[in-house]
Design a protein around this motif. Structure first.
Motif, PDB file in Angstrom:
ATOM      1  N   ILE A 165      40.117 -13.609  -9.135  1.00 61.49           N
ATOM      2  CA  ILE A 165      38.814 -13.779  -8.658  1.00 61.49           C
ATOM      3  C   ILE A 165      38.450 -12.323  -7.678  1.00 61.49           C
ATOM      4  CG2 ILE A 165      36.980 -14.755  -6.980  1.00 61.49           C
ATOM      5  CD1 ILE A 165      38.718 -17.469  -7.565  1.00 61.49           C
ATOM      6  N   ASP A 166      37.426 -11.465  -8.176  1.00 61.35           N
ATOM      7  CA  ASP A 166      36.984 -10.242  -7.475  1.00 61.35           C
ATOM      8  C   ASP A 166      35.983 -10.472  -6.613  1.00 61.35           C
ATOM      9  OD1 ASP A 166      37.283  -7.696  -7.079  1.00 61.35           O
ATOM     10  OD2 ASP A 166      36.718  -6.720  -9.125  1.00 61.35           O
ATOM     11  N   GLU A 167      36.096  -9.830  -5.222  1.00 58.93           N
ATOM     12  CA  GLU A 167      34.890  -9.841  -4.419  1.00 58.93           C
ATOM     13  C   GLU A 167      34.061 -11.078  -4.483  1.00 58.93           C
ATOM     14  OE1 GLU A 167      35.007  -7.920  -2.038  1.00 58.93           O
ATOM     15  OE2 GLU A 167      35.807  -6.160  -2.600  1.00 58.93           O
ATOM     16  N   PRO A 168      34.648 -12.352  -4.100  1.00 62.86           N
ATOM     17  CA  PRO A 168      34.132 -13.496  -4.352  1.00 62.86           C
ATOM     18  C   PRO A 168      32.528 -13.751  -3.616  1.00 62.86           C
ATOM     19  CG  PRO A 168      35.764 -13.717  -2.790  1.00 62.86           C
ATOM     20  CD  PRO A 168      35.965 -12.369  -3.401  1.00 62.86           C
ATOM     21  N   VAL A 169      32.356 -13.201  -2.445  1.00 64.19           N
ATOM     22  CA  VAL A 169      31.082 -13.347  -1.744  1.00 64.19           C
ATOM     23  C   VAL A 169      29.893 -12.469  -2.094  1.00 64.19           C
ATOM     24  CG1 VAL A 169      32.675 -14.406   0.032  1.00 64.19           C
ATOM     25  CG2 VAL A 169      31.737 -12.090   0.193  1.00 64.19           C
TER      26      VAL A 169
ATOM     27  N   VAL B 178      42.853 -13.532  -5.016  1.00 60.35           N
ATOM     28  CA  VAL B 178      41.546 -13.028  -4.597  1.00 60.35           C
ATOM     29  C   VAL B 178      41.680 -11.659  -4.038  1.00 60.35           C
ATOM     30  CG1 VAL B 178      39.538 -13.709  -3.365  1.00 60.35           C
ATOM     31  CG2 VAL B 178      41.091 -15.521  -4.005  1.00 60.35           C
ATOM     32  N   ALA B 179      40.566 -10.886  -4.454  1.00 61.01           N
ATOM     33  CA  ALA B 179      40.557  -9.391  -4.018  1.00 61.01           C
ATOM     34  C   ALA B 179      39.206  -9.432  -3.278  1.00 61.01           C
ATOM     35  CB  ALA B 179      40.339  -8.459  -5.133  1.00 61.01           C
ATOM     36  N   HIS B 180      39.439  -8.859  -1.936  1.00 60.83           N
ATOM     37  CA  HIS B 180      38.432  -9.009  -0.761  1.00 60.83           C
ATOM     38  C   HIS B 180      38.634  -8.294   0.074  1.00 60.83           C
ATOM     39  CE1 HIS B 180      34.724 -10.476   0.694  1.00 60.83           C
ATOM     40  NE2 HIS B 180      35.116 -11.232   1.747  1.00 60.83           N
ATOM     41  N   PHE B 181      37.670  -7.852   0.786  1.00 60.79           N
ATOM     42  CA  PHE B 181      37.874  -6.720   1.915  1.00 60.79           C
ATOM     43  C   PHE B 181      38.414  -7.276   3.628  1.00 60.79           C
ATOM     44  CE2 PHE B 181      33.363  -7.789   2.510  1.00 60.79           C
ATOM     45  CZ  PHE B 181      33.315  -8.304   3.657  1.00 60.79           C
ATOM     46  N   ASP B 182      38.342  -8.713   3.406  1.00 63.03           N
ATOM     47  CA  ASP B 182      39.019  -9.332   4.560  1.00 63.03           C
ATOM     48  C   ASP B 182      39.439 -10.744   4.436  1.00 63.03           C
ATOM     49  OD1 ASP B 182      36.780 -11.291   4.504  1.00 63.03           O
ATOM     50  OD2 ASP B 182      35.454 -10.537   6.207  1.00 63.03           O
ATOM     51  N   ASP B 183      39.821 -11.645   5.399  1.00 67.09           N
ATOM     52  CA  ASP B 183      40.510 -12.951   5.159  1.00 67.09           C
ATOM     53  C   ASP B 183      39.732 -14.027   4.981  1.00 67.09           C
ATOM     54  OD1 ASP B 183      39.915 -13.282   7.735  1.00 67.09           O
ATOM     55  OD2 ASP B 183      41.746 -13.608   8.495  1.00 67.09           O
TER      56      ASP B 183
ATOM     57  N   CYS C  80      44.050  -7.424  -0.158  1.00 62.90           N
ATOM     58  CA  CYS C  80      42.898  -6.763   0.521  1.00 62.90           C
ATOM     59  C   CYS C  80      42.811  -5.322   0.610  1.00 62.90           C
ATOM     60  CB  CYS C  80      43.510  -7.300   2.053  1.00 62.90           C
ATOM     61  SG  CYS C  80      42.327  -7.123   3.450  1.00 62.90           S
ATOM     62  N   GLY C  81      41.601  -4.778   0.860  1.00 63.33           N
ATOM     63  CA  GLY C  81      41.337  -3.505   0.838  1.00 63.33           C
ATOM     64  C   GLY C  81      39.793  -3.147   0.826  1.00 63.33           C
ATOM     65  N   GLY C  82      39.365  -2.188   1.487  1.00 55.69           N
ATOM     66  CA  GLY C  82      38.000  -1.803   1.540  1.00 55.69           C
ATOM     67  C   GLY C  82      37.719  -1.193   0.087  1.00 55.69           C
ATOM     68  N   ASP C  83      36.354  -0.851   0.194  1.00 59.49           N
ATOM     69  CA  ASP C  83      35.764  -0.069  -1.170  1.00 59.49           C
ATOM     70  C   ASP C  83      36.434   0.966  -1.718  1.00 59.49           C
ATOM     71  OD1 ASP C  83      33.644  -1.951  -1.011  1.00 59.49           O
ATOM     72  OD2 ASP C  83      32.209  -0.562   0.058  1.00 59.49           O
TER      73      ASP C  83
ATOM     74  N   VAL D 127      49.242 -12.307   2.118  1.00 59.58           N
ATOM     75  CA  VAL D 127      48.254 -11.291   2.262  1.00 59.58           C
ATOM     76  C   VAL D 127      48.771  -9.707   1.812  1.00 59.58           C
ATOM     77  CG1 VAL D 127      46.430  -9.977   3.589  1.00 59.58           C
ATOM     78  CG2 VAL D 127      46.839 -12.540   3.844  1.00 59.58           C
ATOM     79  N   LEU D 128      48.153  -9.347   0.830  1.00 58.44           N
ATOM     80  CA  LEU D 128      48.573  -7.857   0.461  1.00 58.44           C
ATOM     81  C   LEU D 128      47.878  -6.842   0.808  1.00 58.44           C
ATOM     82  CD1 LEU D 128      51.019  -6.235  -0.938  1.00 58.44           C
ATOM     83  CD2 LEU D 128      49.618  -6.445  -3.078  1.00 58.44           C
ATOM     84  N   ASP D 129      47.883  -5.938   1.751  1.00 57.70           N
ATOM     85  CA  ASP D 129      46.955  -4.860   2.041  1.00 57.70           C
ATOM     86  C   ASP D 129      47.448  -3.525   1.050  1.00 57.70           C
ATOM     87  OD1 ASP D 129      45.783  -2.723   2.993  1.00 57.70           O
ATOM     88  OD2 ASP D 129      46.252  -3.467   5.139  1.00 57.70           O
ATOM     89  N   LEU D 130      46.335  -3.301   0.375  1.00 61.36           N
ATOM     90  CA  LEU D 130      46.780  -2.364  -0.863  1.00 61.36           C
ATOM     91  C   LEU D 130      47.070  -0.828  -0.081  1.00 61.36           C
ATOM     92  CD1 LEU D 130      45.458  -4.589  -2.487  1.00 61.36           C
ATOM     93  CD2 LEU D 130      44.360  -2.757  -3.712  1.00 61.36           C
ATOM     94  N   GLU D 131      46.463  -0.608   1.149  1.00 64.23           N
ATOM     95  CA  GLU D 131      46.947   0.618   1.775  1.00 64.23           C
ATOM     96  C   GLU D 131      48.372   0.833   2.070  1.00 64.23           C
ATOM     97  OE1 GLU D 131      44.765   1.260   5.349  1.00 64.23           O
ATOM     98  OE2 GLU D 131      42.741   1.062   4.325  1.00 64.23           O
TER      99      GLU D 131
END
Length: 213
Positions: free
Chosen positions: A160-164, A191-196, A43-46, A205-209
């Motif tokens: 899987i990167d940014e699936p939606v 899965v890499a995404h900005f939310d759950d 999990c992480g933002g742009d 859930v791994l928060d990259l921050e």
């Protein structure tokens, strides 16, 4: 090569002493972590480094330091299914038609599930798209085809990167259903995404921050 069914139940996907970055940007330093089989969120933002971490796990981006691998053996290219949405041509997903590409994937993936492929194609209503050239497809349609292949591949590690991105609500609803069903399997699905994704039953859930700098 050992099959997924023959893998020890204690096997983990590991990074050890990992340092990732380029130029002045750094994602992590001296980071060690392990994933058991299941469904995992990065999990992480742009700009957080989600794609960089996936590329390192796929063996496409060498780390500055550290290693990526299984707890009992090295991670081999054939263990991983991954299409980089920024550079899909690297996995051959830009030439010919999706149907031709899927035939190639079936040959390359010993545990390819043709029935699952057909289910995903039907649920995402892609029957007419598989025979079109890639360049004629929208971003969302191409992404659904890549994910249909990923979820049908039978690979030990599925990334899987940014699936939606580019998906409408019904397509996202089916994606959530398809991912939730993977929890019962013995694969590692990251899965890499900005939310759950509306509370999918993630095993971790791994928060990259939170990665060590």
């Amino acid at each position: 090569m050992p099959s997924l069914l023959d893998s020890p139940s204690s096997r983990q996907l590991q990074v050890q002493g990992l340092q990732l970055g380029h130029g002045a940007w750094q994602l992590c330093r001296d980071w060690s972590h392990a994933w058991t089989p299941g469904l995992h969120l990065l999990c992480g933002g742009d700009g957080a480094g989600k794609s960089s971490l996936l590329r390192a796990l796929a063996g496409a981006q060498p780390p500055r330091a550290g290693t990526v691998g299984w707890s009992d053996r090295a991670l081999m290219p054939g263990d991983v299914f991954w299409v980089d949405p920024r550079f899909p041509q690297q996995q051959g997903a830009t030439t010919g038609t999706p149907l031709q590409w899927a035939v190639q994937q079936a040959r390359a993936c010993p545990r390819w599930d043709a029935a699952q492929w057909q289910v995903h194609i039907a649920q995402w209503q892609l029957q007419a798209d598989v025979a079109k050239p890639w360049h004629a497809l929208s971003t969302g349609t191409a992404r659904k085809l890549w994910m249909a292949a990923a979820l049908s591949s039978g690979a030990d590690l599925v990334l899987i990167d940014e699936p939606v991105a580019g998906l409408d609500r019904p397509s996202i609803a089916y994606l959530r259903q398809a991912l939730a069903q993977r929890v019962q399997g013995a694969q590692w699905v990251l899965v890499a995404h900005f939310d759950d994704l509306q509370g999918l039953p993630w095993d971790s859930v791994l928060d990259l921050e939170d990665l060590p700098q």
